[in-house]
Write a protein that holds these residues in place. Structure first.
Motif, mmCIF file in Angstrom:
data_model
loop_
_atom_site.group_PDB
_atom_site.id
_atom_site.type_symbol
_atom_site.label_atom_id
_atom_site.label_comp_id
_atom_site.label_asym_id
_atom_site.label_seq_id
_atom_site.Cartn_x
_atom_site.Cartn_y
_atom_site.Cartn_z
ATOM 1 N N PHE A 1 1.085 5.640 -0.648
ATOM 2 C CA PHE A 1 0.378 6.910 -0.781
ATOM 3 C C PHE A 1 1.368 8.045 -1.028
ATOM 4 O O PHE A 1 2.492 8.028 -0.517
ATOM 5 C CB PHE A 1 -0.404 7.246 0.498
ATOM 6 C CG PHE A 1 -1.563 6.330 0.774
ATOM 7 C CD1 PHE A 1 -2.745 6.408 0.040
ATOM 8 C CD2 PHE A 1 -1.485 5.394 1.793
ATOM 9 C CE1 PHE A 1 -3.809 5.571 0.306
ATOM 10 C CE2 PHE A 1 -2.542 4.548 2.067
ATOM 11 C CZ PHE A 1 -3.706 4.637 1.327
ATOM 12 N N ASP B 1 -3.589 7.432 -3.902
ATOM 13 C CA ASP B 1 -3.140 6.054 -3.909
ATOM 14 C C ASP B 1 -2.137 5.900 -5.060
ATOM 15 O O ASP B 1 -2.456 6.177 -6.217
ATOM 16 C CB ASP B 1 -4.346 5.137 -4.109
ATOM 17 C CG ASP B 1 -3.997 3.654 -4.038
ATOM 18 O OD1 ASP B 1 -2.840 3.279 -4.333
ATOM 19 O OD2 ASP B 1 -4.895 2.858 -3.692
ATOM 20 N N ILE C 1 0.872 -1.176 0.000
ATOM 21 C CA ILE C 1 0.000 0.000 0.000
ATOM 22 C C ILE C 1 0.906 1.222 0.000
ATOM 23 O O ILE C 1 1.791 1.353 0.856
ATOM 24 C CB ILE C 1 -0.922 -0.005 1.232
ATOM 25 C CG1 ILE C 1 -1.849 -1.238 1.185
ATOM 26 C CG2 ILE C 1 -1.734 1.278 1.310
ATOM 27 C CD1 ILE C 1 -2.637 -1.444 2.457
#
Length: 469
Positions: free
Chosen positions: A430, A452, A428
């Motif tokens: 960002f 994202d 993940i």
């Protein structure tokens, strides 16, 4: 219309809305708690609120007192509670104290213009929301000193829900005991609900950005084969707030240590009747050392500092650890091959990490790396028998750069990365970019974009107005 065109249009709209908000807001007639006490600007302690400059960091660690504070610096004299001579005959008389000579309260209001875009992976459709959040939240702060060795800090937050209702949360309620014995600054205690020193420098209340570092604080390790991502509520990664007791101090002006004991995971059963999910406690510790610049206690001996108080050339390095036990606290998880539901317990969770912060003139670059390990046990929901047990690990890190263009104009960029424990899901990532403008010392407008890194249609674009008085 392309995604980039949509972003540009929304960016222009938020800029216009932000300008209207700023020009339509009159400067507050009063200033927050410590500005009133010392009759000084917010910029004395803040690079841009709420981010502290080196002097503000020393002020906080000194129990909300100026380094080497003198009576002449205090412009609003405290109210005395007893004669100073009572100290000499204690315990025959109650030791004296004092109260702030004014109402020690401040109000912070936050308003937002929010665009959010999210792509549904199942349908492939993108949902876009355009929202005026006026207000988004209101914070009431209280802070001050109580005599020579005590200080306090509190915060109550009122948040507006989508249905117009208001949620109330006590975010901070803490009493500090400052240098009760030994060398000054070496031993201090903190009790109550507070942001732990283990997260000093990167917890949300110390960042210039509106968004916090979710990959550090909101990751959930719960899952049949380990955590897959961020939690909707509070994660079990690293606590942003704790309810506990902490000891901390500064030695030789540059070495900072902290150790603490706190409640662990909250109960998953609302009828439990307790704040802690079990009778065991969590423990944490951190050590830091600062090279160059102002000392962590405000000492400037042998150091030449520029007149601009946000500037210095320094390097700070630290290491931290956190250990907890979540036995007896059940989370429902599903075996994807079943599907069968199990009760999962995080029997032991530990975190270890490092912190770096570099100041060079107008630039501050800082970041954290953290490794986490969780001993997960799955129990049969009917019989309570242990079904299986595994130890899962995850890794998270971020790097952020804050730059002062001019004192009213500051920018920030942050990159976050999280590798969850479940090997079937990807990492993940960002990006978070922020432009902040101080139209007055206590009025701040922010334009912030969070995206994202894997999916360009998952982003938020926000215009934020914050003013404090």
């Amino acid at each position: 219309m392309t995604p980039m065109t949509r972003v540009v249009r929304r960016l222009l709209f938020i800029l216009v809305a932000g300008i209207v908000l700023v020009l339509g807001t009159r400067p507050a007639g009063a200033v927050p708690v410590f500005s009133r006490k010392y009759q000084t600007s917010c910029q004395t302690c803040h690079a841009i609120f709420p981010k502290l400059n080196p002097f503000g960091q020393a002020f906080r660690l000194n129990g909300y007192r100026m380094p080497k504070e003198t009576e002449e610096q205090i412009k609003q004299a405290p109210v005395s509670l007893g004669s100073e001579s009572y100290k000499k005959i204690w315990p025959k008389m109650v030791s004296p104290s004092d109260l702030p000579g004014f109402a020690p309260f401040a109000l912070n209001t936050k308003m937002g213009v929010l665009y959010s875009s999210e792509k549904d992976p199942a349908s492939g459709k993108t949902v876009v929301n355009n929202d005026f959040q006026f207000p988004q939240e209101v914070n009431i702060f209280t802070a001050g000193t109580l005599g020579q060795h005590f200080s306090f800090f509190g915060e109550v937050t009122f948040g507006q829900e989508t249905d117009g209702s208001v949620t109330t949360e006590i975010e901070h309620a803490q009493l500090h005991i400052n240098s009760p014995f030994g060398k000054e600054h070496l031993v201090n205690f903190k009790i109550g609900k507070f942001a732990p020193e283990v997260a000093d420098g990167f917890q949300e209340m110390w960042l210039m950005t509106d968004n916090g570092v979710d990959t550090l604080f909101n990751y959930s390790p719960i899952g049949f084969t380990g955590g897959t991502g961020l939690a909707d509520g509070v994660g079990i990664s690293l606590p942003a707030l704790v309810q506990g007791i902490e000891m901390y101090g500064v030695a030789s002006h540059r070495f900072l240590y902290t150790v603490g004991i706190t409640n662990g995971l909250p109960p998953t059963d609302p009828a439990a009747g307790t704040v802690d999910g079990n009778s065991r406690k969590d423990y944490y510790a951190r050590v830091d050392y600062k090279f160059g610049g102002m000392g962590l206690d405000g000492d400037t001996t042998g150091v030449s500092l520029p007149p601009e108080n946000w500037r210095e050339n320094s390097f700070r390095v630290g290491a931290f650890g956190y250990l907890g036990d979540g036995r007896g606290i059940d989370f429902v998880v599903t075996d994807p091959s079943g599907p069968t539901d199990f009760n999962q317990q995080d029997r032991r969770y530990d975190r270890a990490g490092g912190y770096l912060s570099l100041y060079f003139k107008d630039l501050n670059v800082f970041g954290v790396v953290m490794h986490g390990s969780d001993k997960l046990q799955n129990f049969d929901q009917t019989t309570g028998a242990l079904f299986n047990e595994s130890t899962r690990s995850f890794d998270a890190w971020f790097a952020q750069a804050d730059y002062v263009i001019r004192p009213p104009f500051q920018v920030s960029f942050r990159y976050e990365n999280l590798n969850p424990a479940d090997s079937t899901v990807g990492n993940i990532r960002f990006y978070n970019a922020d432009f902040s403008f101080l139209s007055r010392a206590n009025i701040k407008t922010m334009l912030e974009y969070r995206r994202d890194a894997h999916e360009s249609e998952n982003y938020t674009l926000a215009g934020i107005l914050r003013f404090a008085y």
